[in-house]
Design a protein around this motif. Sequence first.
Motif, PDB file in Angstrom:
ATOM      1  N   GLY A 371       0.803  -1.211   0.000  1.00  0.00           N
ATOM      2  CA  GLY A 371       0.000   0.000   0.000  1.00  0.00           C
ATOM      3  C   GLY A 371       0.837   1.263   0.000  1.00  0.00           C
ATOM      4  O   GLY A 371       2.048   1.231   0.249  1.00  0.00           O
ATOM      5  N   LEU A 372       0.199   2.395  -0.265  1.00  0.00           N
ATOM      6  CA  LEU A 372       0.909   3.673  -0.306  1.00  0.00           C
ATOM      7  C   LEU A 372       1.602   3.949   1.019  1.00  0.00           C
ATOM      8  O   LEU A 372       1.077   3.632   2.087  1.00  0.00           O
ATOM      9  N   ARG A 373       2.774   4.557   0.943  1.00  0.00           N
ATOM     10  CA  ARG A 373       3.518   4.939   2.148  1.00  0.00           C
ATOM     11  C   ARG A 373       3.538   6.458   2.271  1.00  0.00           C
ATOM     12  O   ARG A 373       3.727   7.170   1.278  1.00  0.00           O
ATOM     13  N   VAL A 374       3.351   6.917   3.491  1.00  0.00           N
ATOM     14  CA  VAL A 374       3.440   8.340   3.799  1.00  0.00           C
ATOM     15  C   VAL A 374       4.841   8.613   4.331  1.00  0.00           C
ATOM     16  O   VAL A 374       5.317   7.928   5.250  1.00  0.00           O
ATOM     17  N   LEU A 375       5.518   9.585   3.744  1.00  0.00           N
ATOM     18  CA  LEU A 375       6.873   9.969   4.157  1.00  0.00           C
ATOM     19  C   LEU A 375       6.826  11.351   4.791  1.00  0.00           C
ATOM     20  O   LEU A 375       6.083  12.228   4.350  1.00  0.00           O
ATOM     21  N   ARG A 376       7.656  11.541   5.823  1.00  0.00           N
ATOM     22  CA  ARG A 376       7.776  12.853   6.451  1.00  0.00           C
ATOM     23  C   ARG A 376       9.234  13.100   6.813  1.00  0.00           C
ATOM     24  O   ARG A 376      10.018  12.177   6.951  1.00  0.00           O
ATOM     25  N   GLY A 377       9.544  14.367   6.999  1.00  0.00           N
ATOM     26  CA  GLY A 377      10.894  14.752   7.384  1.00  0.00           C
ATOM     27  C   GLY A 377      11.082  16.225   7.124  1.00  0.00           C
ATOM     28  O   GLY A 377      10.128  16.947   6.819  1.00  0.00           O
ATOM     29  N   ASN A 378      12.327  16.687   7.194  1.00  0.00           N
ATOM     30  CA  ASN A 378      12.542  18.124   7.023  1.00  0.00           C
ATOM     31  C   ASN A 378      12.325  18.585   5.589  1.00  0.00           C
ATOM     32  O   ASN A 378      12.245  19.781   5.325  1.00  0.00           O
ATOM     33  N   LEU A 379      12.196  17.631   4.653  1.00  0.00           N
ATOM     34  CA  LEU A 379      11.889  17.993   3.269  1.00  0.00           C
ATOM     35  C   LEU A 379      10.380  18.000   3.017  1.00  0.00           C
ATOM     36  O   LEU A 379       9.904  18.643   2.075  1.00  0.00           O
ATOM     37  N   ALA A 380       9.633  17.304   3.854  1.00  0.00           N
ATOM     38  CA  ALA A 380       8.173  17.236   3.705  1.00  0.00           C
ATOM     39  C   ALA A 380       7.540  17.237   5.099  1.00  0.00           C
ATOM     40  O   ALA A 380       7.045  16.208   5.564  1.00  0.00           O
ATOM     41  N   PRO A 381       7.534  18.383   5.769  1.00  0.00           N
ATOM     42  CA  PRO A 381       7.009  18.427   7.142  1.00  0.00           C
ATOM     43  C   PRO A 381       5.559  17.977   7.253  1.00  0.00           C
ATOM     44  O   PRO A 381       5.158  17.428   8.279  1.00  0.00           O
ATOM     45  N   ARG A 382       4.769  18.214   6.194  1.00  0.00           N
ATOM     46  CA  ARG A 382       3.360  17.821   6.234  1.00  0.00           C
ATOM     47  C   ARG A 382       3.086  16.586   5.381  1.00  0.00           C
ATOM     48  O   ARG A 382       1.934  16.208   5.198  1.00  0.00           O
ATOM     49  N   GLY A 383       4.151  15.970   4.902  1.00  0.00           N
ATOM     50  CA  GLY A 383       3.999  14.679   4.268  1.00  0.00           C
ATOM     51  C   GLY A 383       4.251  14.652   2.773  1.00  0.00           C
ATOM     52  O   GLY A 383       4.228  15.671   2.075  1.00  0.00           O
ATOM     53  N   ALA A 384       4.519  13.451   2.292  1.00  0.00           N
ATOM     54  CA  ALA A 384       4.649  13.118   0.877  1.00  0.00           C
ATOM     55  C   ALA A 384       4.248  11.654   0.764  1.00  0.00           C
ATOM     56  O   ALA A 384       4.106  10.965   1.776  1.00  0.00           O
ATOM     57  N   ILE A 385       4.052  11.168  -0.454  1.00  0.00           N
ATOM     58  CA  ILE A 385       3.649   9.778  -0.626  1.00  0.00           C
ATOM     59  C   ILE A 385       4.494   9.098  -1.693  1.00  0.00           C
ATOM     60  O   ILE A 385       5.061   9.742  -2.574  1.00  0.00           O
ATOM     61  N   VAL A 386       4.549   7.766  -1.585  1.00  0.00           N
ATOM     62  CA  VAL A 386       5.215   6.943  -2.590  1.00  0.00           C
ATOM     63  C   VAL A 386       4.393   5.670  -2.742  1.00  0.00           C
ATOM     64  O   VAL A 386       3.726   5.230  -1.796  1.00  0.00           O
ATOM     65  N   LYS A 387       4.437   5.091  -3.941  1.00  0.00           N
ATOM     66  CA  LYS A 387       3.650   3.893  -4.251  1.00  0.00           C
ATOM     67  C   LYS A 387       4.590   2.697  -4.423  1.00  0.00           C
ATOM     68  O   LYS A 387       5.113   2.457  -5.513  1.00  0.00           O
ATOM     69  N   PRO A 388       4.824   1.921  -3.362  1.00  0.00           N
ATOM     70  CA  PRO A 388       5.774   0.813  -3.448  1.00  0.00           C
ATOM     71  C   PRO A 388       5.434  -0.227  -4.500  1.00  0.00           C
ATOM     72  O   PRO A 388       6.336  -0.832  -5.088  1.00  0.00           O
ATOM     73  N   SER A 389       4.147  -0.453  -4.752  1.00  0.00           N
ATOM     74  CA  SER A 389       3.777  -1.501  -5.705  1.00  0.00           C
ATOM     75  C   SER A 389       4.258  -1.201  -7.114  1.00  0.00           C
ATOM     76  O   SER A 389       4.403  -2.113  -7.930  1.00  0.00           O
ATOM     77  N   ALA A 390       4.500   0.084  -7.420  1.00  0.00           N
ATOM     78  CA  ALA A 390       4.967   0.466  -8.750  1.00  0.00           C
ATOM     79  C   ALA A 390       6.426   0.906  -8.745  1.00  0.00           C
ATOM     80  O   ALA A 390       6.926   1.400  -9.756  1.00  0.00           O
ATOM     81  N   ALA A 391       7.110   0.745  -7.602  1.00  0.00           N
ATOM     82  CA  ALA A 391       8.482   1.229  -7.443  1.00  0.00           C
ATOM     83  C   ALA A 391       9.487   0.088  -7.518  1.00  0.00           C
ATOM     84  O   ALA A 391       9.136  -1.090  -7.513  1.00  0.00           O
ATOM     85  N   THR A 392      10.769   0.457  -7.568  1.00  0.00           N
ATOM     86  CA  THR A 392      11.871  -0.501  -7.491  1.00  0.00           C
ATOM     87  C   THR A 392      12.224  -0.698  -6.024  1.00  0.00           C
ATOM     88  O   THR A 392      12.584   0.257  -5.326  1.00  0.00           O
ATOM     89  N   ASP A 393      12.102  -1.910  -5.541  1.00  0.00           N
ATOM     90  CA  ASP A 393      12.283  -2.174  -4.109  1.00  0.00           C
ATOM     91  C   ASP A 393      13.591  -1.604  -3.572  1.00  0.00           C
ATOM     92  O   ASP A 393      13.625  -0.999  -2.498  1.00  0.00           O
ATOM     93  N   ALA A 394      14.678  -1.780  -4.321  1.00  0.00           N
ATOM     94  CA  ALA A 394      15.991  -1.354  -3.833  1.00  0.00           C
ATOM     95  C   ALA A 394      16.086   0.151  -3.665  1.00  0.00           C
ATOM     96  O   ALA A 394      16.901   0.640  -2.874  1.00  0.00           O
ATOM     97  N   LEU A 395      15.268   0.908  -4.395  1.00  0.00           N
ATOM     98  CA  LEU A 395      15.339   2.367  -4.324  1.00  0.00           C
ATOM     99  C   LEU A 395      14.441   2.952  -3.238  1.00  0.00           C
ATOM    100  O   LEU A 395      14.488   4.163  -2.989  1.00  0.00           O
ATOM    101  N   LEU A 396      13.638   2.116  -2.597  1.00  0.00           N
ATOM    102  CA  LEU A 396      12.768   2.615  -1.530  1.00  0.00           C
ATOM    103  C   LEU A 396      13.550   2.922  -0.260  1.00  0.00           C
ATOM    104  O   LEU A 396      13.028   3.564   0.654  1.00  0.00           O
ATOM    105  N   GLU A 397      14.775   2.446  -0.195  1.00  0.00           N
ATOM    106  CA  GLU A 397      15.730   2.845   0.860  1.00  0.00           C
ATOM    107  C   GLU A 397      16.963   3.374   0.126  1.00  0.00           C
ATOM    108  O   GLU A 397      17.743   2.606  -0.416  1.00  0.00           O
ATOM    109  N   HIS A 398      17.113   4.694   0.080  1.00  0.00           N
ATOM    110  CA  HIS A 398      18.133   5.256  -0.801  1.00  0.00           C
ATOM    111  C   HIS A 398      18.627   6.592  -0.281  1.00  0.00           C
ATOM    112  O   HIS A 398      17.880   7.369   0.314  1.00  0.00           O
TER     113      HIS A 398
END
Length: 569
Positions: A371-398
């Motif tokens: 399912g979709l993942r919600v990302l947060r941090g100093n680049l996205a204080p109010r959030g961002a999203i990524v779609k793992p099902s359509a992504a390259t697994d190795a790049l989801l930790e980069h």
Amino acid sequence: MTRGRRSRNWYGMIDKDGFVRRSWMKNQGFPDHAFDGRPIIGICNTWSELTPCNSGLRDLAEGVKRGVWEAGGFPVEFPVMSLGETQMKPTAMLFRNLLAMDVEESIRAYGMDGVVLLGGCDKTTPGQLMGAASVDLPTIVVSSGPMLNGKWKGRDLGSGTDVRKFAIAVKAGEMTLADFMATESGMSRSKGVCMTMGTASTMASLTEALGMALPTNAALPAVDARRMALAHMTGRRIVEMVEEDLKLSEVLTRESFENAIIANAAVGGSTNAVVHLLALAGRVGIDLELKDFEIGSDIPLLVNCMPSGKYLMEDFCYAGGMPAVLSEIAHLLRPAKTVLGGMIGAYHDGAECYNRDVIRPFDDPLKPAAGLRVLRGNLAPRGAIVKPSAATDALLEHEGEAFVFESIEDLKANIDRDDLPVTADSILVLKGCGPKGYPGMPEVGDMPLPAKLVKQGVRDMVRISDARMSGTAFGTVILHVSPEANDGGPLALVRTGDRIRVSARDGALDVLISDEELAMRRAGWTPPAPHYTRGYAKMYVDHVLQADQGADLDFLVGKDTRPVTRESH
């Protein structure tokens, strides 16, 4: 006249105003008994030849009318703005809220007791639902349905997804331009929306999961006779809903939205579902937040459809469609009411799957926890999203160095430079493409890969932006960064060479520079000038909310169900 029926205040009055309305309607050939107090059903149609996805809705409207007449209602069809995703510039999303205003004010101003929403193309379904939610009459949806599978040289073609793959292949020298152009005529073989699990088919699927459409609405092909039958049955059902006074707000509950989030993960649905569900929740007064989408993060991917899989919506239909999917996730679904009057369980009772390669069992998914993942941090204080099902697994930790494009024009002018200083480990960053910045938050977040890297065999990179991407797109693409660059978000401060860390596992998105450096850059930042200074686009820029709030207009959030009492003459 039936006591309490809304349309009575338009057509049941024995006075000058009632005379005028009935008399003018009779110039279309309606007889006296059409105004005998029966439910008046508005058919809200987004048919347009400039919206190819919705080009079959004129026919479906006739099916709805047959059902309404059969059930003892009085159907009246009316047009609203139609948003052609593939045809509009700068982006159809700029006009979603305008469509919602059109729908809301049309329903409020005219004397109808219930509404059937005919939509399909990406923004038409959410825009219509948003507008209808703000008036809160009995409401039901009929989607236009997906196209037949594309065909070329004996293989199936998926709209959007294969276009992107072929464009990369041409850039890599693996496909001739002649072959690329030859696929064009075979891609779109019938009326209907993208036959991939793009945004249109995602929203049709989620409309079914929300309980806002009859079962099987999502996947029946646009040209399948069963879709016309579904339209007929929808016409019958809306009359019953008016008699039961089953309003939209009774169906769209928090539990319904949670079911939609879970279903979106199971079907590998579009990232655009996030902004649309958030905006719709705001209209019905449900406090849905970006963090709530994390309930779908551990849901397995069950539907093997492009862009996350290999099949298409026609195959999904024949495999059992949404009823089969809902059956697989039934143990996760919240108890929620539907337009049928009963609970969501009725949508999957007795459902069967006829092809386990298309719809996988829950315990043997295509991908786990997709399912979709919600990302947060100093680049996205109010959030961002990524779609793992359509992504390259190795790049989801980069972690890598940023290469920044300050605008879409900068990207297009430079992405294919032979001397572009990027590697496969670089992180491409695009600014100025959020709700205010573009304006309208276009589907450009899946930036094209640099030509020099494509020729080296690179097929995916981490890409970050405040934009959206098409539901037919794929790749390790981080989207909806909020706040956006043009609203002063930290994305505006990122420079080429900065190191960025992405972790879907930890839900993190950070630019690896100090708070002091960020503060210094902010002190020197000035907002770019707006692209529009008049008309609707100016109003949009002045009032649009950020992506984490659904990108609705601030003054449209909520509803107004007060009766209209003042007369026009």
